[in-house]
Design a protein around this motif. Sequence first.
Motif, PDB file in Angstrom:
ATOM      1  N   TRP A 295     -13.056  11.160  -0.615  1.00  9.76           N
ATOM      2  CA  TRP A 295     -14.268  10.875   0.134  1.00  9.76           C
ATOM      3  C   TRP A 295     -14.524   9.386   0.327  1.00  9.76           C
ATOM      4  O   TRP A 295     -15.078   8.982   1.345  1.00  9.76           O
ATOM      5  CB  TRP A 295     -15.459  11.527  -0.562  1.00  9.76           C
ATOM      6  N   PHE A 296     -14.153   8.582  -0.652  1.00  7.46           N
ATOM      7  CA  PHE A 296     -14.364   7.139  -0.508  1.00  7.46           C
ATOM      8  C   PHE A 296     -13.614   6.610   0.711  1.00  7.46           C
ATOM      9  O   PHE A 296     -14.165   5.848   1.505  1.00  7.46           O
ATOM     10  CB  PHE A 296     -13.912   6.384  -1.764  1.00  7.46           C
ATOM     11  N   TYR A 297     -12.374   7.029   0.827  1.00  5.43           N
ATOM     12  CA  TYR A 297     -11.600   6.597   1.989  1.00  5.43           C
ATOM     13  C   TYR A 297     -12.208   7.135   3.273  1.00  5.43           C
ATOM     14  O   TYR A 297     -12.301   6.405   4.272  1.00  5.43           O
ATOM     15  CB  TYR A 297     -10.143   7.052   1.892  1.00  5.43           C
ATOM     16  N   LEU A 298     -12.606   8.406   3.275  1.00  3.39           N
ATOM     17  CA  LEU A 298     -13.145   9.012   4.495  1.00  3.39           C
ATOM     18  C   LEU A 298     -14.359   8.237   5.004  1.00  3.39           C
ATOM     19  O   LEU A 298     -14.435   7.911   6.196  1.00  3.39           O
ATOM     20  CB  LEU A 298     -13.527  10.464   4.241  1.00  3.39           C
ATOM     21  N   VAL A 299     -15.296   7.942   4.106  1.00  5.20           N
ATOM     22  CA  VAL A 299     -16.500   7.204   4.506  1.00  5.20           C
ATOM     23  C   VAL A 299     -16.122   5.819   5.033  1.00  5.20           C
ATOM     24  O   VAL A 299     -16.629   5.363   6.059  1.00  5.20           O
ATOM     25  CB  VAL A 299     -17.482   7.089   3.323  1.00  5.20           C
ATOM     26  N   SER A 300     -15.206   5.159   4.329  1.00  3.67           N
ATOM     27  CA  SER A 300     -14.764   3.828   4.745  1.00  3.67           C
ATOM     28  C   SER A 300     -14.096   3.882   6.116  1.00  3.67           C
ATOM     29  O   SER A 300     -14.350   3.029   6.983  1.00  3.67           O
ATOM     30  CB  SER A 300     -13.789   3.249   3.720  1.00  3.67           C
ATOM     31  N   ALA A 301     -13.225   4.883   6.314  1.00  2.00           N
ATOM     32  CA  ALA A 301     -12.507   5.012   7.584  1.00  2.00           C
ATOM     33  C   ALA A 301     -13.472   5.269   8.737  1.00  2.00           C
ATOM     34  O   ALA A 301     -13.293   4.718   9.839  1.00  2.00           O
ATOM     35  CB  ALA A 301     -11.486   6.144   7.490  1.00  2.00           C
TER      36      ALA A 301
ATOM     37  N   HIS B 207      -7.133   5.752  -4.111  1.00  2.00           N
ATOM     38  CA  HIS B 207      -5.984   6.303  -4.846  1.00  2.00           C
ATOM     39  C   HIS B 207      -6.243   6.343  -6.352  1.00  2.00           C
ATOM     40  O   HIS B 207      -5.690   7.196  -7.059  1.00  2.00           O
ATOM     41  CB  HIS B 207      -4.745   5.460  -4.550  1.00  2.00           C
ATOM     42  N   TYR B 208      -7.071   5.418  -6.839  1.00  2.00           N
ATOM     43  CA  TYR B 208      -7.310   5.334  -8.271  1.00  2.00           C
ATOM     44  C   TYR B 208      -8.686   5.848  -8.700  1.00  2.00           C
ATOM     45  O   TYR B 208      -9.070   5.732  -9.863  1.00  2.00           O
ATOM     46  CB  TYR B 208      -7.137   3.885  -8.750  1.00  2.00           C
ATOM     47  N   LEU B 209      -9.449   6.401  -7.748  1.00  2.00           N
ATOM     48  CA  LEU B 209     -10.752   6.962  -8.091  1.00  2.00           C
ATOM     49  C   LEU B 209     -10.614   8.386  -8.631  1.00  2.00           C
ATOM     50  O   LEU B 209      -9.706   9.120  -8.262  1.00  2.00           O
ATOM     51  CB  LEU B 209     -11.645   6.959  -6.855  1.00  2.00           C
TER      52      LEU B 209
ATOM     53  N   ILE C 187       0.838  -1.203   0.000  1.00  2.00           N
ATOM     54  CA  ILE C 187       0.000   0.000   0.000  1.00  2.00           C
ATOM     55  C   ILE C 187       0.872   1.252   0.000  1.00  2.00           C
ATOM     56  O   ILE C 187       0.602   2.222  -0.723  1.00  2.00           O
ATOM     57  CB  ILE C 187      -0.939   0.000   1.226  1.00  2.00           C
ATOM     58  N   GLY C 188       1.927   1.238   0.818  1.00  2.00           N
ATOM     59  CA  GLY C 188       2.850   2.368   0.829  1.00  2.00           C
ATOM     60  C   GLY C 188       3.484   2.592  -0.525  1.00  2.00           C
ATOM     61  O   GLY C 188       3.654   3.738  -0.971  1.00  2.00           O
ATOM     62  N   MET C 189       3.824   1.522  -1.237  1.00  2.00           N
ATOM     63  CA  MET C 189       4.421   1.626  -2.577  1.00  2.00           C
ATOM     64  C   MET C 189       3.438   2.245  -3.562  1.00  2.00           C
ATOM     65  O   MET C 189       3.785   3.163  -4.323  1.00  2.00           O
ATOM     66  CB  MET C 189       4.836   0.246  -3.077  1.00  2.00           C
ATOM     67  N   VAL C 190       2.220   1.738  -3.553  1.00  2.00           N
ATOM     68  CA  VAL C 190       1.212   2.214  -4.508  1.00  2.00           C
ATOM     69  C   VAL C 190       0.887   3.682  -4.267  1.00  2.00           C
ATOM     70  O   VAL C 190       0.798   4.483  -5.208  1.00  2.00           O
ATOM     71  CB  VAL C 190      -0.063   1.361  -4.415  1.00  2.00           C
ATOM     72  N   LEU C 191       0.716   4.065  -3.006  1.00  2.00           N
ATOM     73  CA  LEU C 191       0.371   5.451  -2.692  1.00  2.00           C
ATOM     74  C   LEU C 191       1.516   6.411  -3.009  1.00  2.00           C
ATOM     75  O   LEU C 191       1.286   7.604  -3.244  1.00  2.00           O
ATOM     76  CB  LEU C 191      -0.006   5.578  -1.216  1.00  2.00           C
TER      77      LEU C 191
ATOM     78  N   LEU D 111      -9.191  -0.867   5.827  1.00  2.00           N
ATOM     79  CA  LEU D 111      -8.784   0.544   5.832  1.00  2.00           C
ATOM     80  C   LEU D 111      -7.726   0.801   4.764  1.00  2.00           C
ATOM     81  O   LEU D 111      -7.819   1.761   3.987  1.00  2.00           O
ATOM     82  CB  LEU D 111      -8.247   0.922   7.207  1.00  2.00           C
ATOM     83  N   PHE D 112      -6.722  -0.060   4.709  1.00  2.00           N
ATOM     84  CA  PHE D 112      -5.667   0.105   3.719  1.00  2.00           C
ATOM     85  C   PHE D 112      -6.160  -0.245   2.317  1.00  2.00           C
ATOM     86  O   PHE D 112      -5.711   0.352   1.331  1.00  2.00           O
ATOM     87  CB  PHE D 112      -4.449  -0.735   4.105  1.00  2.00           C
ATOM     88  N   ALA D 113      -7.094  -1.182   2.224  1.00  2.00           N
ATOM     89  CA  ALA D 113      -7.698  -1.477   0.918  1.00  2.00           C
ATOM     90  C   ALA D 113      -8.470  -0.261   0.408  1.00  2.00           C
ATOM     91  O   ALA D 113      -8.435   0.056  -0.790  1.00  2.00           O
ATOM     92  CB  ALA D 113      -8.616  -2.691   1.025  1.00  2.00           C
ATOM     93  N   ALA D 114      -9.148   0.441   1.316  1.00  2.00           N
ATOM     94  CA  ALA D 114      -9.878   1.653   0.938  1.00  2.00           C
ATOM     95  C   ALA D 114      -8.924   2.741   0.454  1.00  2.00           C
ATOM     96  O   ALA D 114      -9.224   3.472  -0.498  1.00  2.00           O
ATOM     97  CB  ALA D 114     -10.700   2.159   2.128  1.00  2.00           C
ATOM     98  N   LEU D 115      -7.772   2.851   1.109  1.00  2.00           N
ATOM     99  CA  LEU D 115      -6.753   3.801   0.651  1.00  2.00           C
ATOM    100  C   LEU D 115      -6.309   3.470  -0.765  1.00  2.00           C
ATOM    101  O   LEU D 115      -6.138   4.364  -1.603  1.00  2.00           O
ATOM    102  CB  LEU D 115      -5.544   3.766   1.591  1.00  2.00           C
TER     103      LEU D 115
END
Length: 295
Positions: A242-248, A293-295, A32-36, A285-289
């Motif tokens: 926003w997708f991450y925020l809602v998921s988090a 990232h690609y939305l 996840i760190g690599m992709v972000l 949580l990390f899957a949502a990140l």
Amino acid sequence: MSLAVPFLIRLRQFNALTKPRVIQLIVFCALIGMVLAVPSVPSWDEVKLGAWACLGIWFVAGAAAAFNCLVEKGIDSRMKRTAWRPTAKGELSDAETLVFSTLMCVVGSWILYALVNPLTMWLTFATFVGYAVIYTVILKPLTPQNIVIGGASGAMPPVLGWAAMTGDVGPEALILFLIIFLWTPPHFWALALYRVEDYRKSGLPMLPVTHGNEFTRLQVLLYTFVLFAACLMPFIYRMSGWFYLVSAIILSVGFCGYAFALWRNYSDELARKTFRFSLIHLSLLFAALLIDHYL
């Protein structure tokens, strides 16, 4: 065929030393760190770099896990949760385990230094020392805050992933580090609550043993509140949307809900559910990140 069977058994024993399920989560968080760290869709060269980094991190993390099994073989043999490990059962000797751990560390470090970058290698090696030596040998048997302090090593994977792709450590990587660092205590203390007798027999000063069930439950609850705030930081810092925020928010409310229920009315079964949900919380949580990232 008769030679192949013992070989496969030996292979499974050495594989067990690496704690495969833990390693999977470590490599996933590093990925996840690599992709972000890559603003757009990764190029083929970046994909290859990431693959080498994942392999190197897997080797060094496996080496740390094996060393942990060696140091704690006596403790593991007294705990139901870990008595099956090859070192605890005496299936692998100290020399075999030490050689295996050393080779894993050397190979992984070489991969990271030669095929990724020196910064990632040194950070990964420092994580190895932090977990295998500082946490396992020094902190774990001495203080009930072992999980809190030692959690720094467990929180390093996304930092390693970020460093692998960029050659430095940015604030985004430190935010990911903070999330895992704060997630670690309630995750492990939930486990320790329903395994308290195991830890008492082992002689380890885990928080439920030294401070009792009620105090530990309160700490789990308080940490989930602080973790909730930390989980909002990727959105606040604008590294996610926003997708991450809602998921988090959904995941963090769920974790806090479990912790609150555990604090109000304890049962071993609820502690197990809290522990299991903590794994779901971090993974999703990390899957949502990643998705955000690609939305």
